[in-house]
Write a protein that holds these residues in place. Structure first.
Motif, PDB file in Angstrom:
ATOM      1  N   GLU A  49       0.587  -1.356  -0.204  1.00  0.00           N
ATOM      2  CA  GLU A  49      -0.133   0.032   0.074  1.00  0.00           C
ATOM      3  C   GLU A  49       0.639   1.248  -0.018  1.00  0.00           C
ATOM      4  O   GLU A  49       2.276   0.929   0.424  1.00  0.00           O
ATOM      5  CB  GLU A  49      -0.936   0.082   0.695  1.00  0.00           C
ATOM      6  N   ALA A  50       0.319   2.369  -0.640  1.00  0.00           N
ATOM      7  CA  ALA A  50       1.072   3.595  -0.643  1.00  0.00           C
ATOM      8  C   ALA A  50       0.404   4.682  -1.008  1.00  0.00           C
ATOM      9  O   ALA A  50      -0.180   4.489  -1.498  1.00  0.00           O
ATOM     10  CB  ALA A  50       2.624   3.158  -1.966  1.00  0.00           C
ATOM     11  N   VAL A  51       0.711   5.983  -0.934  1.00  0.00           N
ATOM     12  CA  VAL A  51       0.316   7.203  -1.205  1.00  0.00           C
ATOM     13  C   VAL A  51       1.647   7.742  -1.926  1.00  0.00           C
ATOM     14  O   VAL A  51       2.680   7.723  -1.621  1.00  0.00           O
ATOM     15  CB  VAL A  51       0.160   8.085   0.753  1.00  0.00           C
ATOM     16  N   VAL A  52       1.305   7.785  -2.970  1.00  0.00           N
ATOM     17  CA  VAL A  52       1.857   8.664  -4.418  1.00  0.00           C
ATOM     18  C   VAL A  52       1.971  10.466  -4.482  1.00  0.00           C
ATOM     19  O   VAL A  52       0.226  10.033  -4.530  1.00  0.00           O
ATOM     20  CB  VAL A  52       2.216   6.923  -5.628  1.00  0.00           C
ATOM     21  N   VAL A  53       2.314  10.714  -5.073  1.00  0.00           N
ATOM     22  CA  VAL A  53       2.204  11.832  -5.847  1.00  0.00           C
ATOM     23  C   VAL A  53       2.000  11.450  -7.715  1.00  0.00           C
ATOM     24  O   VAL A  53       3.071  10.424  -7.826  1.00  0.00           O
ATOM     25  CB  VAL A  53       3.346  12.890  -5.452  1.00  0.00           C
ATOM     26  N   GLN A  54       1.028  11.627  -8.359  1.00  0.00           N
ATOM     27  CA  GLN A  54       1.280  11.611  -9.541  1.00  0.00           C
ATOM     28  C   GLN A  54       0.411  13.229 -10.059  1.00  0.00           C
ATOM     29  O   GLN A  54       0.182  13.755  -9.874  1.00  0.00           O
ATOM     30  CB  GLN A  54      -0.071  10.803  -9.956  1.00  0.00           C
ATOM     31  N   ASP A  55       1.490  13.021 -11.979  1.00  0.00           N
ATOM     32  CA  ASP A  55       1.148  14.086 -12.553  1.00  0.00           C
ATOM     33  C   ASP A  55      -0.219  13.774 -13.376  1.00  0.00           C
ATOM     34  O   ASP A  55      -0.754  12.399 -13.068  1.00  0.00           O
ATOM     35  CB  ASP A  55       2.074  15.372 -13.208  1.00  0.00           C
ATOM     36  N   ALA A  56      -0.385  14.914 -14.345  1.00  0.00           N
ATOM     37  CA  ALA A  56      -2.160  14.319 -14.627  1.00  0.00           C
ATOM     38  C   ALA A  56      -1.731  13.094 -15.707  1.00  0.00           C
ATOM     39  O   ALA A  56      -2.608  12.821 -16.172  1.00  0.00           O
ATOM     40  CB  ALA A  56      -2.671  15.876 -15.311  1.00  0.00           C
ATOM     41  N   THR A  57      -0.133  13.161 -16.734  1.00  0.00           N
ATOM     42  CA  THR A  57       0.087  12.095 -17.556  1.00  0.00           C
ATOM     43  C   THR A  57      -0.006  10.743 -16.920  1.00  0.00           C
ATOM     44  O   THR A  57      -0.560   9.958 -17.787  1.00  0.00           O
ATOM     45  CB  THR A  57       0.889  12.121 -18.249  1.00  0.00           C
ATOM     46  N   GLN A  58      -0.114  10.472 -15.500  1.00  0.00           N
ATOM     47  CA  GLN A  58      -0.176   9.383 -15.440  1.00  0.00           C
ATOM     48  C   GLN A  58      -1.655   8.941 -14.015  1.00  0.00           C
ATOM     49  O   GLN A  58      -1.312   7.863 -13.770  1.00  0.00           O
ATOM     50  CB  GLN A  58       1.067   9.386 -14.129  1.00  0.00           C
ATOM     51  N   TRP A  59      -2.897   9.509 -14.871  1.00  0.00           N
ATOM     52  CA  TRP A  59      -3.860   9.030 -14.243  1.00  0.00           C
ATOM     53  C   TRP A  59      -4.647   8.500 -14.702  1.00  0.00           C
ATOM     54  O   TRP A  59      -4.952   8.699 -16.406  1.00  0.00           O
ATOM     55  CB  TRP A  59      -4.795  10.420 -13.938  1.00  0.00           C
ATOM     56  N   PRO A  60      -5.371   7.649 -14.404  1.00  0.00           N
ATOM     57  CA  PRO A  60      -5.744   6.261 -15.212  1.00  0.00           C
ATOM     58  C   PRO A  60      -6.883   7.528 -16.062  1.00  0.00           C
ATOM     59  O   PRO A  60      -7.464   8.327 -15.336  1.00  0.00           O
ATOM     60  CB  PRO A  60      -6.014   5.115 -14.594  1.00  0.00           C
ATOM     61  N   GLU A  61      -7.501   6.755 -17.403  1.00  0.00           N
ATOM     62  CA  GLU A  61      -8.608   7.419 -17.504  1.00  0.00           C
ATOM     63  C   GLU A  61      -9.832   7.815 -16.093  1.00  0.00           C
ATOM     64  O   GLU A  61     -10.355   8.626 -16.621  1.00  0.00           O
ATOM     65  CB  GLU A  61      -9.411   6.784 -18.887  1.00  0.00           C
ATOM     66  N   ASP A  62     -10.139   6.636 -15.762  1.00  0.00           N
ATOM     67  CA  ASP A  62     -11.205   6.675 -14.822  1.00  0.00           C
ATOM     68  C   ASP A  62     -11.462   6.445 -13.589  1.00  0.00           C
ATOM     69  O   ASP A  62     -12.012   6.571 -12.631  1.00  0.00           O
ATOM     70  CB  ASP A  62     -11.836   5.368 -14.886  1.00  0.00           C
ATOM     71  N   THR A  63      -9.714   7.459 -13.141  1.00  0.00           N
ATOM     72  CA  THR A  63      -9.197   7.771 -11.930  1.00  0.00           C
ATOM     73  C   THR A  63     -10.007   8.958 -11.560  1.00  0.00           C
ATOM     74  O   THR A  63     -10.650  10.046 -12.328  1.00  0.00           O
ATOM     75  CB  THR A  63      -8.595   8.116 -11.253  1.00  0.00           C
ATOM     76  N   LYS A  64     -10.753   8.965 -10.546  1.00  0.00           N
ATOM     77  CA  LYS A  64     -11.040  10.155  -9.248  1.00  0.00           C
ATOM     78  C   LYS A  64     -10.662  10.526  -8.486  1.00  0.00           C
ATOM     79  O   LYS A  64      -9.538  10.056  -7.632  1.00  0.00           O
ATOM     80  CB  LYS A  64     -12.728   9.455  -8.362  1.00  0.00           C
ATOM     81  N   THR A  65     -10.494  11.886  -7.854  1.00  0.00           N
ATOM     82  CA  THR A  65      -9.504  12.554  -7.253  1.00  0.00           C
ATOM     83  C   THR A  65     -10.307  13.819  -6.658  1.00  0.00           C
ATOM     84  O   THR A  65     -11.081  14.317  -7.384  1.00  0.00           O
ATOM     85  CB  THR A  65      -8.027  13.099  -8.138  1.00  0.00           C
ATOM     86  N   CYS A  66      -9.608  13.914  -5.894  1.00  0.00           N
ATOM     87  CA  CYS A  66      -9.785  14.626  -4.858  1.00  0.00           C
ATOM     88  C   CYS A  66      -8.591  15.859  -4.663  1.00  0.00           C
ATOM     89  O   CYS A  66      -8.225  15.077  -4.084  1.00  0.00           O
ATOM     90  CB  CYS A  66     -10.339  14.745  -3.081  1.00  0.00           C
ATOM     91  N   GLY A  67      -9.163  16.735  -5.033  1.00  0.00           N
ATOM     92  CA  GLY A  67      -8.283  18.343  -4.863  1.00  0.00           C
ATOM     93  C   GLY A  67      -8.060  18.754  -3.763  1.00  0.00           C
ATOM     94  O   GLY A  67      -8.251  18.576  -2.328  1.00  0.00           O
ATOM     95  N   GLY A  68      -7.109  19.833  -3.059  1.00  0.00           N
ATOM     96  CA  GLY A  68      -7.012  20.373  -2.265  1.00  0.00           C
ATOM     97  C   GLY A  68      -8.343  21.181  -1.725  1.00  0.00           C
ATOM     98  O   GLY A  68      -8.402  21.523   0.196  1.00  0.00           O
ATOM     99  N   ASN A  69      -9.466  21.597  -2.808  1.00  0.00           N
ATOM    100  CA  ASN A  69      -9.966  21.546  -1.683  1.00  0.00           C
ATOM    101  C   ASN A  69     -11.481  20.506  -1.589  1.00  0.00           C
ATOM    102  O   ASN A  69     -12.984  21.824  -1.597  1.00  0.00           O
ATOM    103  CB  ASN A  69     -10.789  23.026  -3.035  1.00  0.00           C
TER     104      ASN A  69
END
Length: 76
Positions: A49-69
């Protein structure tokens, strides 16, 4: 950039001196790891298990992300 929690498996090559570099190399395929843990071991198969920092080019198309807001963004 986004923080992402991942689970993944890795087949360890059996070299104790290369264990951490092998884990870090595997996790770098998902982003830059901030923290990680081995959560299960079955022979040489490691569950990670890990927490990683990803840039937009590493996101799978169906990924949901939560921004700082706190807003959930769909990356499609």
């Amino acid at each position: 950039m986004t923080l992402t929690w991942i689970t993944t498996t890795l087949t360890w090559d059996g070299s104790l001196s290369q264990l951490i570099p092998q884990i870090q190399g595997h996790l770098h395929t998902h982003g830059t790891p901030l923290r990680w843990a081995i959560t299960a071991v079955n022979g040489r198969e490691l569950s990670l298990e890990a927490v990683v920092v990803q840039d937009a080019t590493q996101w799978p198309e169906d990924t949901k992300t939560c921004g700082g807001n706190g807003v959930i963004n769909e990356n499609k």
